[in-house]
Design a protein around this motif. Structure first.
Motif, mmCIF file in Angstrom:
data_model
loop_
_atom_site.group_PDB
_atom_site.id
_atom_site.type_symbol
_atom_site.label_atom_id
_atom_site.label_comp_id
_atom_site.label_asym_id
_atom_site.label_seq_id
_atom_site.Cartn_x
_atom_site.Cartn_y
_atom_site.Cartn_z
ATOM 1 N N SER A 52 0.842 -1.184 0.000
ATOM 2 C CA SER A 52 0.000 0.000 0.000
ATOM 3 C C SER A 52 0.879 1.235 0.000
ATOM 4 C CB SER A 52 -0.915 0.020 1.236
ATOM 5 O OG SER A 52 -0.140 0.027 2.425
ATOM 6 N N SER B 217 1.054 6.610 4.080
ATOM 7 C CA SER B 217 0.080 7.675 4.252
ATOM 8 C C SER B 217 0.648 8.913 4.911
ATOM 9 C CB SER B 217 -1.098 7.168 5.106
ATOM 10 O OG SER B 217 -0.629 6.718 6.371
ATOM 11 N N ASP C 153 -0.641 -0.914 -15.602
ATOM 12 C CA ASP C 153 0.283 -0.960 -14.465
ATOM 13 C C ASP C 153 1.409 0.065 -14.614
ATOM 14 O OD1 ASP C 153 1.542 -2.171 -16.607
ATOM 15 O OD2 ASP C 153 2.517 -3.716 -15.398
ATOM 16 N N LYS D 21 -0.284 -1.400 -8.426
ATOM 17 C CA LYS D 21 -1.456 -0.788 -7.804
ATOM 18 C C LYS D 21 -1.664 0.635 -8.335
ATOM 19 C CE LYS D 21 -1.049 -3.478 -3.542
ATOM 20 N NZ LYS D 21 -2.218 -4.319 -3.815
ATOM 21 N N SER E 134 -4.037 1.755 -10.033
ATOM 22 C CA SER E 134 -5.437 2.162 -9.890
ATOM 23 C C SER E 134 -5.699 2.867 -8.563
ATOM 24 C CB SER E 134 -6.353 0.939 -10.018
ATOM 25 O OG SER E 134 -6.047 -0.029 -9.024
ATOM 26 N N GLU E 135 -4.838 2.630 -7.570
ATOM 27 C CA GLU E 135 -5.008 3.273 -6.271
ATOM 28 C C GLU E 135 -4.411 4.675 -6.231
ATOM 29 O OE1 GLU E 135 -3.425 0.804 -3.241
ATOM 30 O OE2 GLU E 135 -4.676 -0.937 -3.731
ATOM 31 N N LEU E 136 -3.657 5.027 -7.241
ATOM 32 C CA LEU E 136 -3.011 6.332 -7.274
ATOM 33 C C LEU E 136 -3.950 7.374 -7.863
ATOM 34 C CD1 LEU E 136 0.508 5.265 -8.641
ATOM 35 C CD2 LEU E 136 -0.192 5.559 -6.258
ATOM 36 N N GLU E 137 -4.034 8.518 -7.211
ATOM 37 C CA GLU E 137 -4.900 9.598 -7.678
ATOM 38 C C GLU E 137 -4.172 10.438 -8.714
ATOM 39 O OE1 GLU E 137 -7.352 13.477 -5.947
ATOM 40 O OE2 GLU E 137 -6.329 12.095 -4.579
#
Length: 287
Positions: free
Chosen positions: A136, A139, A209, A236, A238-241
């Motif tokens: 992940s 944060s 990717d 990942k 798709s998880e990146l803005e």
């Protein structure tokens, strides 16, 4: 002796010359001209200021020459740019320009076929498998960007640690490192690299990717701004803005793509760690 008549048109012209020349000097001396043009335009701005000074001197000799018809509309040619440049403004962001991606070939002086290649023709080599992407995204946003300090053998390249095979790309050396990596990709293959940029994703150019930690590059002026950087492999994405600022750490490897029947090598990053970062102001310049 009759008094010499004051010429309001010449006075208005003289005022415009002074303001425009002073503005050119202010933009250059403050560095704010870099928001509009590249550093190589600096001598031309100084030349423009010098021309304005010459016109001011010439106008002083005409200031008290009588003129029956006074015209002022032509003064807007200089007054309008002065007003526009004095208005408050901020640097452009990714939503203000087209999404044409520019590869690092632009910095190295090579043919920039990477940025213009048909996405369907890109064939990436397998990235290194000795490191796995983190599960992940971290944060915690750092208060400041990481300091660029070399722990190993130093060279003329800032952020290069040859002893530990690491490259730390500072905000100011982004363009320089793109050029260096494209020119010597075999030399830096396998190096760990850390760089900061905004998330750039383009489904027409990049695979699912893939993304680019990009910066805005200016080739001539603000009108030609476009994102540039190294393509990153990350499972990942798709998880990146999109357009968010991140610091990427990963391993450099050489991918291969085909364009118009010819094969080309392209340095890319296998992302290992991605952390949120503060936005970097300013642009990157090709030279």
């Amino acid at each position: 002796m009759r008094a010499r008549a004051f010429n309001p048109q010449i006075f208005l012209e003289l005022l415009c010359y002074c303001l425009f020349g002073r503005l050119m000097l202010y933009l250059v001396n403050s560095g704010k001209y870099l928001s509009y043009v590249t550093p190589r335009m600096k001598p031309y701005l100084y030349f423009t200021a010098a021309v304005m000074l010459i016109w001011v001197c010439v106008s002083l000799f005409r200031l008290f020459r009588p003129q029956h018809i006074v015209r002022s509309s032509h003064c807007f040619v200089l007054a309008l740019p002065v007003l526009l440049l004095l208005l408050p403004h901020s640097s452009l962001n990714t939503s203000d320009f087209s999404s044409n991606y520019i590869g690092g070939n632009t910095f190295s002086g090579k043919n920039d076929s990477a940025g213009a290649a048909d996405p369907s023709g890109v064939q990436n080599a397998a990235p290194p498998t000795d490191t796995e992407p983190s599960a992940s995204i971290d944060s915690t946003v750092p208060d400041t960007q990481a300091d660029v300090t070399d722990q190993g053998a130093l060279t003329y390249l800032p952020g290069l640690d040859t002893a530990n095979k690491k490259i730390t790309v500072s905000d100011d050396s982004f363009g320089m490192w793109l050029s260096e990596i494209y020119l010597n990709m075999e030399k830096y293959e396998g190096y760990t690299i850390t760089m900061t940029g905004f998330i750039f994703k383009d489904p027409e150019l990049l695979d699912e990717d893939e993304f680019v930690p990009a910066r805005l590059m200016m080739s001539c002026c603000v009108a030609d701004l476009a994102p540039t950087g190294l393509i990153c492999k990350y499972d990942k994405v798709s998880e990146l803005e999109n357009d968010s600022w991140v610091t990427v750490e990963g391993t450099l490897f050489i991918a291969e793509y085909e364009y118009e029947g010819q094969k080309y090598n392209d340095p890319q990053i296998q992302a290992v760690k991605i952390t949120p970062a503060q936005e970097v102001e300013g642009y990157v310049y090709s030279y």
